[in-house]
Design a protein around this motif. Structure first.
Motif: not given
Length: 555
Positions: A435-442
């Motif tokens: 639930a705490d995962s986060t990833l912006a556009a790469l």
């Protein structure tokens, strides 16, 4: 010796280039002409062989002379000692008041008859009572390992008073049968020179035989060397060695030879470049050159291996090794190596494509099963059930998609995670994004590398936890301005501590060998991380935990 004289009719022109270079060429030519020829070397060998043979023969002759002297004179000394022991005057006077004076005439006669160096009569304890050398009276006689005190005659050699003697001991027995004294006869060994002179006749014979053997051996050796070297002279050997070095170092493939003591015996320029080594390598042990442990283990294995792939720095190097032997005995191993960085990168891309293909196959299989179910319900006329099933499937797919896309903004990574959930579900494994995962556009390159890493780690995790109760795989993603951190957990058996570095080696796998290769997923993950300046580690926490730090590429 003066400077060399150059014959223009026979020597090549040397007077070209700088004066210093001409001087070096002259000195080289002069040095070569001063060297011993092969025939001269054989002559020296012959003289050495003769000298060795002469020395050995001399020692053997002296030894034989010693043995002959001990045998002949020992028998004489035994006769004298027994003669004295059996004289009635000796048995009568040995217990007298003045044995030194009363026994002297008998001792003098025995010396005159035998030529012994010293003759002594001692009491039963070995103390001299009378002797041909008055200085020995009262001294203890050296008996060595004689058993004369037991009533037995003895002949042998003893070391007494700093000299070596042939000695004979005889017991003196009185009329009642009791041991009352000892008769000792000794003769000193002649000097070394005297023994050598006595053996002169034999030495001449052996010397002639040794010289003949030396000449014959030199001739045979010359023929053998000429046959083995195909008639080449020493300077031609040097030329061949120079050509060999030039050929060896011109090969594009790296070549390194390692002896049985793990020391480098030969290495060319390409191998130095591939392994990142300097010029002072030959003769040193591999474990002192700063190479990775996996590279050292492969180079010192001494066994035949083909197409072993290892990461050396930022290069992917393919190693092929063959053991070397001479006359049936192992002398080390020769390893060739090639740089295959680009080839392995393409293989990694192909591996990613294959992973995507497997994912599509799993989704196709899932959709086919769902369509078959809907088709069956339609044929049965259960239209309400069809509507309910389609709603459930749509909501489930929407929930999975929403759960991923809300946390992962990169389209490629999100699509991969959604597709991998289908693969995991087909295998009976629950795949969860924390639930705490986060990833912006790469950027495209970072996204492509991250999808390759996630695909390989998730596939390995799904395979690892098959067969356990409630198999589950968890993926956690986080990023900041500089890097992406990926954590993949499973509840499988984990990776034992001794294998936590080996699992990143090409070819290692705990699974049965599969067609098309095995053991490339984790090495590819490490390769990608290393090339980007990142890292990948594995730990154990109720299963395997892989942690990846992948630096971002600038936009």
């Amino acid at each position: 010796m003066g400077p060399p004289v150059i014959d223009p009719d026979h020597d090549p022109p040397l007077w070209c280039g700088s004066p210093l270079r001409n001087q070096r060429r002259l000195w080289t030519l002069w040095s070569r002409r001063r060297r011993l020829t092969l025939a001269g070397q054989f002559l020296i060998l012959q003289l050495v062989v003769v000298a060795v043979v002469l020395t050995i023969v001399g020692l053997i002759s002296v030894r034989q002379s010693n043995d002959s002297f001990a045998s002949e004179r020992g028998a004489q000394m035994r006769s004298v000692s027994e003669y004295l022991a059996n004289l009635s005057v000796v048995r009568a006077q040995i217990d007298g008041p003045a044995p030194a004076r009363s026994l002297a005439p008998a001792i003098d006669r025995a010396v005159g008859l035998s030529g012994a160096t010293e003759i002594t009569i001692a009491d039963e304890t070995g103390r001299a009572l009378s002797s041909s050398d008055p200085r020995l009276i009262g001294e203890q006689v050296e008996l060595g390992d004689s058993r004369v005190r037991e009533g037995r005659a003895w002949v042998g050699t003893v070391d007494a008073r700093g000299r070596r003697f042939v000695a004979a001991h005889a017991p003196i027995i009185d009329d009642s049968g009791e041991l009352v004294g000892l008769a000792v006869a000794e003769e000193r060994f002649p000097s070394f020179w005297a023994r050598l002179t006595n053996a002169a006749d034999e030495l001449v014979l052996y010397l002639g035989a040794g010289a003949g053997l030396g000449i014959a051996g030199s001739w045979l050796l010359a023929r053998l060397v000429r046959r083995r070297t195909r008639g080449l002279e020493p300077h031609e050997f040097a030329t061949l060695a120079d050509h060999r070095e030039a050929l060896l170092h011109s090969i594009r493939e790296g070549v390194v030879a390692v002896g049985t003591d793990d020391r480098v015996t030969m290495i060319n320029d390409s191998a130095r470049s591939l392994l990142g080594l300097g010029t002072d390598v030959v003769g040193r042990r591999l474990d002192t050159l700063g190479l990775d442990r996996a590279v050292v283990d492969l180079l010192t294995a001494g066994s035949d291996s083909q197409d072993a792939v290892l990461l050396v720095g930022e290069r992917v190097v393919v190693f092929n090794q063959r053991s070397a032997s001479s006359r049936g005995q192992g002398i080390g191993a020769v390893t060739t190596m090639r740089d295959r960085t680009d080839l392995v990168a393409m293989q990694g891309q192909l591996s990613s494509n294959l992973s995507i293909t497997d994912t599509l196959r799993a989704q196709t299989h899932e959709f086919a099963n769902q369509l078959h179910t809907i088709s069956g319900l339609v044929q049965l006329g259960e239209y309400d059930e069809v509507t309910s099933l389609v709603g459930v499937l749509t909501r489930r797919r929407a929930e999975i998609t929403d759960a991923v896309t809300r946390r992962v903004s990169d389209a490629a990574v999100a699509a991969l995670l959604i597709a991998k959930s289908s693969v995991a579900a087909e295998a009976g494994v629950t795949l969860t994004l924390t639930a705490d995962s986060t990833l912006a556009a790469l950027t495209p390159h970072t996204s492509a590398d991250l999808t390759t890493i996630i695909g390989n780690l998730v596939d390995n995790a799904v395979d690892a936890c098959k067969g356990v109760t409630d198999p589950a795989v968890t993926v956690a993603l986080s990023d900041d301005a500089d890097e992406v951190v990926l954590v993949v957990r499973d509840n499988g058996p984990g990776v034992p501590e001794p294998l936590r570095d080996v699992v990143f080696t090409r070819g290692f796998s705990t699974k049965p060998e599969q067609p098309g290769g095995r053991g490339i997923g984790l090495p590819l993950v490490r390769l990608i991380c290393t090339q980007r300046g990142g890292s990948v580690t594995v730990a154990h926490d109720a299963g395997a935990v892989f942690v990846v730090h992948l630096p971002k590429e600038a936009a």
